[in-house]
Design a protein around this motif. Structure first.
Motif, PDB file in Angstrom:
ATOM      1  N   ARG A  66       0.834  -1.208   0.000  1.00  0.00           N
ATOM      2  CA  ARG A  66       0.000   0.000   0.000  1.00  0.00           C
ATOM      3  C   ARG A  66       0.867   1.256   0.000  1.00  0.00           C
ATOM      4  O   ARG A  66       0.562   2.233  -0.709  1.00  0.00           O
ATOM      5  CB  ARG A  66      -0.917  -0.018   1.234  1.00  0.00           C
ATOM      6  N   GLU A  69       2.288   1.746  -3.430  1.00  0.00           N
ATOM      7  CA  GLU A  69       1.232   2.195  -4.336  1.00  0.00           C
ATOM      8  C   GLU A  69       0.942   3.681  -4.152  1.00  0.00           C
ATOM      9  O   GLU A  69       0.822   4.436  -5.129  1.00  0.00           O
ATOM     10  CB  GLU A  69      -0.034   1.377  -4.058  1.00  0.00           C
ATOM     11  N   LEU A  70       0.858   4.117  -2.889  1.00  0.00           N
ATOM     12  CA  LEU A  70       0.550   5.524  -2.606  1.00  0.00           C
ATOM     13  C   LEU A  70       1.683   6.439  -3.043  1.00  0.00           C
ATOM     14  O   LEU A  70       1.435   7.494  -3.658  1.00  0.00           O
ATOM     15  CB  LEU A  70       0.288   5.696  -1.109  1.00  0.00           C
ATOM     16  N   THR A  71       2.924   6.068  -2.717  1.00  0.00           N
ATOM     17  CA  THR A  71       4.041   6.945  -3.060  1.00  0.00           C
ATOM     18  C   THR A  71       4.309   6.960  -4.559  1.00  0.00           C
ATOM     19  O   THR A  71       4.771   7.974  -5.097  1.00  0.00           O
ATOM     20  CB  THR A  71       5.314   6.502  -2.306  1.00  0.00           C
ATOM     21  N   ASP A  73       2.010   6.908  -6.795  1.00  0.00           N
ATOM     22  CA  ASP A  73       0.958   7.734  -7.398  1.00  0.00           C
ATOM     23  C   ASP A  73       1.184   9.223  -7.205  1.00  0.00           C
ATOM     24  O   ASP A  73       0.432  10.036  -7.773  1.00  0.00           O
ATOM     25  CB  ASP A  73      -0.411   7.368  -6.801  1.00  0.00           C
ATOM     26  N   THR A  74       2.172   9.616  -6.388  1.00  0.00           N
ATOM     27  CA  THR A  74       2.317  11.040  -6.094  1.00  0.00           C
ATOM     28  C   THR A  74       2.631  11.856  -7.354  1.00  0.00           C
ATOM     29  O   THR A  74       2.169  12.991  -7.500  1.00  0.00           O
ATOM     30  CB  THR A  74       3.429  11.263  -5.051  1.00  0.00           C
ATOM     31  N   GLN A  77      -0.521  12.226  -9.262  1.00  0.00           N
ATOM     32  CA  GLN A  77      -1.413  13.104  -8.499  1.00  0.00           C
ATOM     33  C   GLN A  77      -1.022  14.563  -8.670  1.00  0.00           C
ATOM     34  O   GLN A  77      -1.887  15.435  -8.833  1.00  0.00           O
ATOM     35  CB  GLN A  77      -1.370  12.718  -7.017  1.00  0.00           C
ATOM     36  N   ASP A 448      -4.860  10.273   0.174  1.00  0.00           N
ATOM     37  CA  ASP A 448      -3.667   9.444  -0.011  1.00  0.00           C
ATOM     38  C   ASP A 448      -2.515   9.939   0.859  1.00  0.00           C
ATOM     39  O   ASP A 448      -1.741   9.138   1.403  1.00  0.00           O
ATOM     40  CB  ASP A 448      -3.245   9.446  -1.481  1.00  0.00           C
ATOM     41  N   ILE A 452      -0.507   7.819   3.678  1.00  0.00           N
ATOM     42  CA  ILE A 452       0.956   7.698   3.779  1.00  0.00           C
ATOM     43  C   ILE A 452       1.417   8.060   5.188  1.00  0.00           C
ATOM     44  O   ILE A 452       2.213   7.347   5.810  1.00  0.00           O
ATOM     45  CB  ILE A 452       1.647   8.602   2.736  1.00  0.00           C
TER      46      ILE A 452
END
Length: 579
Positions: A66, A69-71, A73-74, A77, A448, A452
């Motif tokens: 996770r 995935e979040l980092t 997408d930065t 984003q 998001d 994080i």
């Protein structure tokens, strides 16, 4: 060794009737206290497993996946957020342009209304100069005056609405500037920094996870070793029972021997042999326990050193990057929160602009009516001129101006209607689509970023809690091992009294004649058989049989034994030696 105060009091007040009573008390107290001390350490080690499991979950594959995935997408984003804001800025520019065009049309409308007022004055002057048909001219100029007044009121209301619209759009520009500054100087750079440092932070998280896993394995090994040591310490109960059997042989059984010196000598031989056998096995057990203590103390020291590196020195080396990213995520959340406030203000300003535009639209009927009145008065001027004949020539210029104003006003009103519709559309786009799209993207980015931050803070919190718990368990384990080792060391010294007892018993034995054969069915044979029956470990029976065989005894209930190594206790025999 420091004995239990209760044990010392008992030793002082009881005045033991047998020399082994003190050793018996010491054996029971020493092994019991050592086992209880280590059992407490085992309980804390077992509880530590839950802390390791929580940290493993916080740093495990699910949370790691996770986080990645979040980092990852930065970057997308940041691009999406910048694109949405660019669309918002385009909508804001379109609204400003539409308001400016509308302002221009309102200015033309005001000029048209002023021209109507001038024509009204000219018509009144001309009417005052006429001598005939005065009433007809005054009716014409009076209607023209009323229309000019109504048009002036209308323009004043429209101009007031436009002033409010200008103020609202200026406020929107200021909010948009603050929004742009926060996004470009706070939010987007922080998102970029999160993406740029993600791999380094993940490396730190992976290092912590590996260290936690290795320390958990080492703790499990220590847990197993301490548990085995506790089981090994149950040999103390076997020693206590064997010392009790020696006491029986050299006291109760000896008392029943009466005046039979041969039986007395044989019982003392058994007491000496069983004491020496007990010491031999007990010394072996104590040596093994000592080695186990040293091994466990070494393992505990190594584990504590690893824990110090993992929980204290590690965070100082790599924790700064994790904390920095958590701060950056918090900066993104806080920046987007401020942006949300600006967006809400922008939506409110856009709603007020839309309200003022609705006010202007409500005047469209009056605008159309004034346009129709201008056209009507232009026709009336032609009619009045025709009826006045020669005197009406003065009104012909008024008629021409009104015809011109009819065309001008119709064009102004038509353009104003179009500008109004376009401006309303632009205000609606900002108030609904642009603000909503940007707000939606901001909420997604903020969600998001919070995720994080929560992942990092959770791991940091659990990491700290586990380090604190391990430090506590490490101190308890070290103290427990030191206490148990001290008890064993003191107990080994206390066993010197057993050697004294053996020497004293040997001197008593030397004063008696050598043992003779024990005839079956005699009281002596019964006493020896009863003594053999109380033994709980094979080694006792082996020693008993060997001594009797050496004495040439053929007593019932015994078997001659040839010289051979003493057998080790079977696993099933351990069931008889628990406290």
């Amino acid at each position: 060794m420091k004995l239990d105060p209760h044990l010392l009091d008992s030793a002082r007040t009881a005045q033991p009737a047998h020399p082994l009573d003190f050793v018996l008390l010491s054996t029971e107290q020493t092994f019991l206290r050592a086992g209880e001390t280590l059992s407490q350490a085992v309980g804390h080690l077992h509880g530590l497993r839950a802390d390791f499991a929580r940290l493993e979950a916080a740093l495990g594959p699910a949370r790691t996946g996770r986080f990645l995935e979040l980092t990852t997408d930065t970057g997308s984003q940041a691009t999406a957020l910048a694109d949405e804001f660019a669309r918002f800025e385009g909508a804001a520019r379109a609204l400003r342009a539409a308001v400016g065009a509308m302002r221009s049309e309102v200015t033309d409308l005001m000029a048209t209304i002023r021209a109507i007022s001038i024509v009204k004055l000219q018509a009144r002057i001309i009417g005052n100069m006429l001598t005939s048909s005065r009433q007809r001219v005054e009716a014409f100029t009076g209607g023209l005056t009323r229309m000019a007044a109504e048009a002036a009121d209308l323009v004043a209301e429209v101009d007031e609405a436009m002033v409010e619209i200008a103020a609202e759009t200026d406020a929107m520009d200021a909010e948009a500037a603050h929004l742009s500054q926060t996004l470009r100087e706070v939010v987007l750079p922080s998102l970029a920094a999160i993406g740029a440092t993600a791999s380094g932070v993940q490396s730190d998280r992976h290092r912590l996870a590996q260290g936690n896993e290795a320390l958990a394995r080492r703790t499990d090994e220590i847990f197993g070793a301490v548990s085995q040591l506790i089981l090994a310490l149950q040999a103390g109960d076997s020693a206590r029972q064997r010392f009790e059997h020696v006491r029986y042989l050299t006291s109760d059984a000896l008392a029943t021997a009466g005046d039979d010196p041969a039986l007395q000598g044989l019982l003392l031989d058994l007491g000496i042999g069983q004491s020496e056998g007990t010491l031999r096995h007990l010394t072996t057990d104590l040596d093994a326990a000592t080695r186990s203590f040293l091994d466990l103390q070494g393992r505990a020291a190594a584990a504590i050193g690893s824990a110090r590196s993992l929980y204290l020195e590690g965070p100082r080396r790599g924790g700064s990057a994790i904390h920095t990213m958590a701060d950056q995520a918090e900066t993104v959340v806080a920046g987007l929160s401020r942006c949300g406030e600006h967006l809400r203000n922008l939506a409110a300003y856009a709603a007020r602009v839309a309200g003022h535009l609705d006010t202007i639209r409500h005047h469209e009927e009056r605008m159309r009516r004034i346009e129709d009145l201008v056209r009507l008065f232009g026709l009336n001027a032609v009619i009045v001129c025709a009826k006045l004949g020669q005197e009406g020539r003065a009104l012909q210029e008024i008629s021409r101006q009104l015809r011109d104003l009819t065309q001008v006003s119709a064009a102004v009103f038509t353009r104003l209607h179009g500008r109004l519709e376009k401006t309303q559309d632009c205000a609606s786009v900002i108030g609904t689509e642009a603000v909503a799209s940007l707000e939606l993207e901001m909420r997604r980015v903020a969600s998001d970023a919070r995720a994080i931050r929560e992942i990092l803070e959770e791991a940091d919190r659990v990491h700290g809690e586990t380090g604190h718990a391990f430090g506590k368990v490490g101190r308890i384990l070290t103290a427990s091992l030191d206490t148990a080792a001290g008890l064993m060391s003191g107990y080994r010294r206390n066993l010197g009294s057993v050697h004294v007892f053996i020497e004293q018993t040997a001197r008593r034995r030397d004063a008696l004649p050598p043992p003779g054969p024990i005839e079956p069915g005699t009281p002596a044979e019964a006493i020896l058989s009863a003594a053999r029956a109380i033994y709980t470990v094979p080694d006792e029976r082996h020693i008993h049989d060997r001594i009797l065989a050496a004495a040439g005894s053929g007593a019932a209930g015994t078997e001659p034994v040839t010289a051979q190594p003493e057998p080790a206790p079977a696993e099933d025999d351990l069931a008889d030696i628990f406290f």
